[in-house]
Design a protein around this motif. Structure first.
Motif, PDB file in Angstrom:
ATOM      1  N   ARG A 189      10.677 -14.537 101.151  1.00  0.00           N
ATOM      2  CA  ARG A 189      10.685 -13.315 101.955  1.00  0.00           C
ATOM      3  C   ARG A 189      11.663 -13.378 103.143  1.00  0.00           C
ATOM      4  O   ARG A 189      12.398 -12.427 103.427  1.00  0.00           O
ATOM      5  N   THR A 229       8.300 -13.005  97.327  1.00  0.00           N
ATOM      6  CA  THR A 229       7.418 -13.257  98.474  1.00  0.00           C
ATOM      7  C   THR A 229       7.643 -14.682  98.979  1.00  0.00           C
ATOM      8  O   THR A 229       7.668 -14.924 100.193  1.00  0.00           O
ATOM      9  N   GLU A 230       7.847 -15.594  98.035  1.00  0.00           N
ATOM     10  CA  GLU A 230       8.100 -16.987  98.438  1.00  0.00           C
ATOM     11  C   GLU A 230       9.401 -17.118  99.235  1.00  0.00           C
ATOM     12  O   GLU A 230       9.602 -18.068  99.985  1.00  0.00           O
ATOM     13  N   GLN A 264       6.009 -12.287  93.255  1.00  0.00           N
ATOM     14  CA  GLN A 264       5.649 -13.635  93.694  1.00  0.00           C
ATOM     15  C   GLN A 264       6.902 -14.423  94.104  1.00  0.00           C
ATOM     16  O   GLN A 264       6.953 -15.041  95.162  1.00  0.00           O
ATOM     17  N   TYR A 265       7.929 -14.328  93.261  1.00  0.00           N
ATOM     18  CA  TYR A 265       9.178 -15.046  93.536  1.00  0.00           C
ATOM     19  C   TYR A 265       9.784 -14.595  94.878  1.00  0.00           C
ATOM     20  O   TYR A 265      10.120 -15.426  95.730  1.00  0.00           O
ATOM     21  N   ALA A 281       4.951  -8.527  88.565  1.00  0.00           N
ATOM     22  CA  ALA A 281       4.044  -9.419  89.304  1.00  0.00           C
ATOM     23  C   ALA A 281       4.759 -10.738  89.620  1.00  0.00           C
ATOM     24  O   ALA A 281       4.719 -11.232  90.756  1.00  0.00           O
ATOM     25  N   ASP A 282       5.469 -11.298  88.632  1.00  0.00           N
ATOM     26  CA  ASP A 282       6.178 -12.559  88.854  1.00  0.00           C
ATOM     27  C   ASP A 282       7.356 -12.386  89.811  1.00  0.00           C
ATOM     28  O   ASP A 282       7.673 -13.268  90.604  1.00  0.00           O
TER      29      ASP A 282
END
Ligand code: HAM
Length: 418
Positions: free
Chosen positions: A186, A183-184, A180-181, A176-177
């Protein structure tokens, strides 16, 4: 003229000696660790690999050689051995016969990769799979087997990379982390990774693309997410490796290109192989047997690429050397040479000669090309005095010996070289 397809090799006799030396060494190490051989099929139903290795892996999504059988079912040439061994382990009910099971295998594997040095489309692996316990001792044993093979083959200049990728309890939080990392960031990812992000984010850590590599260096690290049990498992493995004197480097980004792993992953790598730097790799896969419909059975294993190992063994091995090349001048010496070659071969000493009578110099050249330890020179003088001249092909030194002492003399020098 016909040509072989790209990435597929013929293995000529000059490589067979080294090849057999590797296989014999490997077989002996498996024997002393109590592993039994299994011969698995070259092809399986495609779903064995897609379920086993994972649909989203490069191996399954891009590299398998698949075709339909006459009934329209999809078959695939095996890209690796683990999924087949697991299928065979369950199908043959091995778990009913023994609580733990140790198997090894050899054979060709097929992956439609872009061919380059050490990366083939048909390549050969040997590998081992252990079933039936989640004790970290067995992760250690699998690594210790490969470590012993390396040392018996005389491989140097390599490292062992080690990681734990956690279990189904702790990995989801890490993933999950990681999502998130990434995606930031991308927009900095390559096209493949942008696609993989939603489906298989761990694979992003393995991408060779430069900007993805850069992003990796600041990505979250699995080690800080491991649950208590995974942390203890990893620590126990590290302790075993320490006690066993096996050096390793922790690499928290080592995720491997196959999806079945849980906890331990490892790779033996060498800079001498260039881009394809892993020559052996493996890890634990505690949920695969269950995924395939078997009863829950923890497992761990590894596989090594024989071609990559052969590349690391540049020198021909001592045991593949010809013991003696017979060099003669004239018919009488030739007859004597034939008689001696028979006597030597009966005593298990390897001998060769050139029946097309040529000059001594050209026969010596051939002895050199054949990688002989010694040349046995029979000329007029040797015939007259019933003696023989032995030339050490390494040092160039010559010695005169009596004909009767030949076998004994040759035995002593051929065992010295081994
Ligand atoms: P793998 O890392 O995909 O793992 O392959 C193991 C070894 O096979 C590599 O380290 C490399 O030496 C060799 N290899 C792979 N692809 C090629 C290629 N295209 N050309 C030449 N050599 C290659 C596995 O296959 C897992 N089944 C290992 C395992 C067993 N894990 C648990 N049990």
């Amino acid at each position: 003229m016909f040509k072989k397809p790209p990435g597929i090799e013929d293995i000529f006799p000059d490589r067979i000696e080294k090849w057999n030396f590797i296989l014999n060494t490997v077989r002996e190490v498996f024997r002393i660790f109590n592993y039994r051989e299994i011969i698995i099929p070259i092809m399986e139903y495609t779903e064995v690999f897609s379920r086993g290795i994972g649909d989203e892996t490069d191996i399954v999504s891009k590299e398998m050689f698949t075709f339909e059988d006459r009934g329209g079912r999809s078959l695939a040439l095996r890209p690796e051995g683990t999924a087949s061994v697991v299928r065979a382990y369950i199908e043959n009910g091995e778990y009913n016969r023994r609580s733990t099971c140790k198997l090894f295998y050899f054979g060709p594997m097929f992956r439609a990769e872009r061919p380059q040095k050490g990366r083939l489309r048909q390549f050969n692996q040997f590998g081992a799979e252990f079933f039936g316990s989640d004790l970290p001792y067995y992760d250690y044993e699998i690594i210790a087997i490969m470590d012993m093979i390396n040392s018996h083959l005389g491989l140097g200049n390599y490292s062992l990379l080690l990681n734990s990728i956690g279990c189904q309890q702790c990995r989801p939080r890490y993933i999950a982390d990681l999502i998130q990392y990434y995606t930031e960031h991308r927009e900095s990812l390559c096209q493949d990774c942008q696609r993989r992000l939603g489906k298989n984010p761990l694979r992003l850590l393995d991408c060779k693309n430069e900007s993805c590599q850069q992003l990796k260096s600041t990505a979250p690290v699995i080690t800080s997410y491991l649950c208590e049990k995974c942390t203890a498992h990893h620590a126990a493995l590290q302790e075993y490796l320490g006690t066993g004197g096996i050096a390793y480097e922790e690499d928290p980004y080592l995720v491997r290109g196959l999806d079945y792993y849980t906890r331990t992953t490892f790779e033996f790598v060498s800079d001498r192989l260039g881009g394809q730097n892993a020559f052996a790799a493996g890890g634990r896969y505690d949920t695969l047997v269950e995924t395939f419909g078997g009863r829950p059975t923890p497992a761990v294993g590894f596989a090594a690429g024989i071609e990559r190992i052969a590349l690391l063994m540049e020198e021909r091995t001592e045991s593949d050397r010809l013991d003696v090349f017979i060099v003669y001048s004239g018919t009488e010496a030739y007859q004597k040479g034939l008689e001696l070659s028979g006597r030597l071969r009966e005593n298990h000493i390897s001998v060769d000669l050139d029946p097309a009578s040529k000059s001594i110099a050209s026969q010596l050249k051939k002895a050199d090309r054949e990688n002989a330890r010694a040349a046995l020179i029979i000329g007029d003088e040797e015939i007259r005095e019933n003696r023989l001249t032995v030339k050490n092909m390494e040092t160039g030194e010559q010695e005169s010996i009596e004909s009767e002492h030949l076998v004994h003399y040759m035995e002593s020098i051929s065992t010295e070289g081994r």
